[in-house]
Motif scaffolding. Structure first.
Motif, PDB file in Angstrom:
ATOM      1  N   ALA A 156       0.869  -1.180   0.000  1.00 31.29           N
ATOM      2  CA  ALA A 156       0.000   0.000   0.000  1.00 31.29           C
ATOM      3  C   ALA A 156       0.900   1.222   0.000  1.00 31.29           C
ATOM      4  O   ALA A 156       1.894   1.266   0.734  1.00 31.29           O
ATOM      5  CB  ALA A 156      -0.903   0.008   1.225  1.00 31.29           C
ATOM      6  N   ASN A 157       0.560   2.182  -0.851  1.00 34.55           N
ATOM      7  CA  ASN A 157       1.409   3.373  -0.954  1.00 34.55           C
ATOM      8  C   ASN A 157       0.561   4.612  -1.194  1.00 34.55           C
ATOM      9  O   ASN A 157      -0.519   4.545  -1.772  1.00 34.55           O
ATOM     10  CB  ASN A 157       2.416   3.201  -2.106  1.00 34.55           C
ATOM     11  N   ARG A 158       1.067   5.755  -0.701  1.00 34.12           N
ATOM     12  CA  ARG A 158       0.376   7.039  -0.881  1.00 34.12           C
ATOM     13  C   ARG A 158       0.192   7.328  -2.366  1.00 34.12           C
ATOM     14  O   ARG A 158      -0.890   7.609  -2.844  1.00 34.12           O
ATOM     15  CB  ARG A 158       1.196   8.151  -0.217  1.00 34.12           C
ATOM     16  N   THR A 159       1.298   7.242  -3.130  1.00 32.38           N
ATOM     17  CA  THR A 159       1.227   7.485  -4.582  1.00 32.38           C
ATOM     18  C   THR A 159       0.948   6.154  -5.264  1.00 32.38           C
ATOM     19  O   THR A 159       1.838   5.288  -5.356  1.00 32.38           O
ATOM     20  CB  THR A 159       2.563   8.075  -5.087  1.00 32.38           C
ATOM     21  N   LEU A 160      -0.293   5.989  -5.705  1.00 31.48           N
ATOM     22  CA  LEU A 160      -0.727   4.670  -6.174  1.00 31.48           C
ATOM     23  C   LEU A 160       0.109   4.178  -7.359  1.00 31.48           C
ATOM     24  O   LEU A 160       0.504   3.014  -7.405  1.00 31.48           O
ATOM     25  CB  LEU A 160      -2.219   4.729  -6.527  1.00 31.48           C
ATOM     26  N   ALA A 161       0.433   5.082  -8.291  1.00 34.16           N
ATOM     27  CA  ALA A 161       1.166   4.648  -9.494  1.00 34.16           C
ATOM     28  C   ALA A 161       2.532   4.074  -9.119  1.00 34.16           C
ATOM     29  O   ALA A 161       2.974   3.060  -9.665  1.00 34.16           O
ATOM     30  CB  ALA A 161       1.326   5.823 -10.448  1.00 34.16           C
ATOM     31  N   LYS A 162       3.176   4.700  -8.147  1.00 36.01           N
ATOM     32  CA  LYS A 162       4.499   4.203  -7.719  1.00 36.01           C
ATOM     33  C   LYS A 162       4.348   2.845  -7.016  1.00 36.01           C
ATOM     34  O   LYS A 162       5.137   1.926  -7.232  1.00 36.01           O
ATOM     35  CB  LYS A 162       5.121   5.234  -6.770  1.00 36.01           C
ATOM     36  N   GLY A 163       3.315   2.737  -6.208  1.00 34.29           N
ATOM     37  CA  GLY A 163       3.040   1.461  -5.536  1.00 34.29           C
ATOM     38  C   GLY A 163       2.749   0.363  -6.542  1.00 34.29           C
ATOM     39  O   GLY A 163       3.249  -0.754  -6.431  1.00 34.29           O
ATOM     40  N   GLN A 164       1.958   0.703  -7.568  1.00 33.02           N
ATOM     41  CA  GLN A 164       1.595  -0.309  -8.574  1.00 33.02           C
ATOM     42  C   GLN A 164       2.809  -0.767  -9.372  1.00 33.02           C
ATOM     43  O   GLN A 164       2.922  -1.943  -9.726  1.00 33.02           O
ATOM     44  CB  GLN A 164       0.518   0.249  -9.510  1.00 33.02           C
ATOM     45  N   ALA A 165       3.738   0.166  -9.626  1.00 31.36           N
ATOM     46  CA  ALA A 165       4.949  -0.212 -10.374  1.00 31.36           C
ATOM     47  C   ALA A 165       5.768  -1.227  -9.575  1.00 31.36           C
ATOM     48  O   ALA A 165       6.218  -2.246 -10.119  1.00 31.36           O
ATOM     49  CB  ALA A 165       5.781   1.036 -10.680  1.00 31.36           C
ATOM     50  N   LEU A 166       5.935  -0.985  -8.276  1.00 34.02           N
ATOM     51  CA  LEU A 166       6.695  -1.949  -7.461  1.00 34.02           C
ATOM     52  C   LEU A 166       5.911  -3.250  -7.310  1.00 34.02           C
ATOM     53  O   LEU A 166       6.485  -4.346  -7.372  1.00 34.02           O
ATOM     54  CB  LEU A 166       7.020  -1.348  -6.084  1.00 34.02           C
ATOM     55  N   GLY A 171       5.063  -8.864  -8.179  1.00 33.60           N
ATOM     56  CA  GLY A 171       3.966  -9.806  -8.430  1.00 33.60           C
ATOM     57  C   GLY A 171       2.976  -9.867  -7.278  1.00 33.60           C
ATOM     58  O   GLY A 171       2.576 -10.953  -6.854  1.00 33.60           O
ATOM     59  N   CYS A 172       2.589  -8.701  -6.764  1.00 41.62           N
ATOM     60  CA  CYS A 172       1.645  -8.696  -5.633  1.00 41.62           C
ATOM     61  C   CYS A 172       0.610  -7.592  -5.844  1.00 41.62           C
ATOM     62  O   CYS A 172       0.812  -6.710  -6.671  1.00 41.62           O
ATOM     63  CB  CYS A 172       2.405  -8.495  -4.326  1.00 41.62           C
ATOM     64  N   PRO A 173      -0.493  -7.619  -5.090  1.00 45.86           N
ATOM     65  CA  PRO A 173      -1.482  -6.541  -5.208  1.00 45.86           C
ATOM     66  C   PRO A 173      -1.021  -5.242  -4.557  1.00 45.86           C
ATOM     67  O   PRO A 173      -0.104  -5.265  -3.731  1.00 45.86           O
ATOM     68  CB  PRO A 173      -2.715  -7.081  -4.473  1.00 45.86           C
ATOM     69  N   CYS A 174      -1.669  -4.144  -4.933  1.00 44.10           N
ATOM     70  CA  CYS A 174      -1.320  -2.853  -4.332  1.00 44.10           C
ATOM     71  C   CYS A 174      -2.587  -2.043  -4.076  1.00 44.10           C
ATOM     72  O   CYS A 174      -3.515  -2.070  -4.879  1.00 44.10           O
ATOM     73  CB  CYS A 174      -0.406  -2.088  -5.287  1.00 44.10           C
ATOM     74  N   HIS A 175      -2.609  -1.344  -2.951  1.00 45.48           N
ATOM     75  CA  HIS A 175      -3.747  -0.503  -2.578  1.00 45.48           C
ATOM     76  C   HIS A 175      -3.267   0.907  -2.293  1.00 45.48           C
ATOM     77  O   HIS A 175      -2.091   1.130  -2.021  1.00 45.48           O
ATOM     78  CB  HIS A 175      -4.413  -1.055  -1.316  1.00 45.48           C
TER      79      HIS A 175
END
Ligand code: ATR
Length: 280
Positions: A156-166, A171-175
């Motif tokens: 889970a990350n404040r900046t969703l796009a950066k979280g989604q890239a990692l 290979g895991c979900p991101c919120h």
């Protein structure tokens, strides 16, 4: 103990004046009676710094902010896990043998080992679901380490796009941080700087969402008990503070440099007493 044959180690970064690593490693060297010393090595030129420790016969070094990425281009050999993480926090400098006279610098990452060992004291990571807050360098190292230990991770990350890239890379979900109420996990790890002094009133997750976690770990170690850890303890969770990761990444460095098991109790004591001094 210092002699004409003393083996040299240090921490390269900028700044390093407040580093707790010299106290921790020198206590360990003393405990095992090793003729080794560990010093702060501040530099604003990492290439010159690495060339310097190589030329001066250092046996190894820690690498810290802001050079953990840049140092990769300066090593002769790179550990595959450090390569995947994209950061080196440990240099081991070997003599190449009697004939060559040269020296080889090998780069490793022990941050993920430190996080895994700190958590393994509380919970078996294999098959455990871990929510990792953050998507920076620390999240990448800790996330990859958790996957190596067989954990299942969610980011889970404040900046969703950066979280989604990692998350894509791991290979895991991101919120987003606003969706944390819907995420269930056994362990929570905060890899963001939220809650660090001077902003110690801040916390990355609402206190009423913490009771679902068995274990909560914070990599922030100033203050030692962050608001996150205080609220987690109040919610009945087991807690792991940032000194634990610092300790165990240092223990892994010590093993790489000396081949000996690190005296972790002595190192923990050195960290705690230095920490209390700097609090005053
Ligand atoms: P490090 O190498 O220590 O991981 P970093 O790469 O700068 O440091 O990453 C910092 C992380 O903390 C990021 O995930 C960052 O979130 P963003 O990607 O949205 O910037 C997170 N972070 C820092 N300050 C934050 C804040 N005030 N609230 C929420 N997240 C924060």
């Amino acid at each position: 103990m210092i002699s004409g044959r003393t083996e040299l180690f240090g921490i390269i970064g900028n700044p390093v004046r407040h580093s707790l690593s010299p106290a921790m490693h020198n206590a360990a060297f003393r405990e095992l009676g090793l003729d080794c010393v560990y010093v702060p090595l501040a530099t604003d030129d990492i290439a010159a710094g690495v060339a310097g420790i190589k030329a001066l016969g250092f046996s190894g070094a820690s690498v810290t902010v802001p050079y953990k990425q840049d140092v990769i281009a300066l090593v002769d050999e790179l550990d595959p896990t450090a390569a995947r993480i994209g950061a080196v926090n440990t240099l081991v400098i070997r003599e190449d043998g009697p004939d060559s006279g040269g020296r080889t610098i090998c780069g490793y990452n022990t941050d993920w080992l430190g996080a895994n060992r700190a958590l393994a004291g509380k919970i078996d990571l294999a098959g455990t679901r871990v929510l990792v807050l953050g998507a920076g360098g620390s999240a990448r190292a800790i996330g990859l380490g958790l996957l190596k230990a067989g954990a299942e991770i969610v980011l889970a990350n404040r900046t969703l796009a950066k979280g989604q890239a990692l998350a894509h890379e791991l290979g895991c979900p991101c919120h987003g941080l606003d969706e944390l109420g819907q995420v269930s996990a056994d362990v929570l790890v905060n890899t963001t700087s939220v809650g660090m002094e001077p902003d110690s009133g801040a916390t990355p997750i609402r206190g009423d969402l913490l009771a679902r976690f068995k274990v909560v770990m914070d990599i922030v170690y100033a203050p030692l008990e962050t608001r996150l850890l205080r609220e987690a303890a109040e919610a009945g969770c087991q807690t792991v503070n940032g000194l634990a990761m610092l300790l165990y990444q240092g223990a892994a460095q010590f093993k790489l440099w000396t081949g000996r098991e690190a005296p972790v109790n002595v190192m923990r004591q050195a960290l705690s007493s230095r920490f209390q001094q700097s609090e005053r």
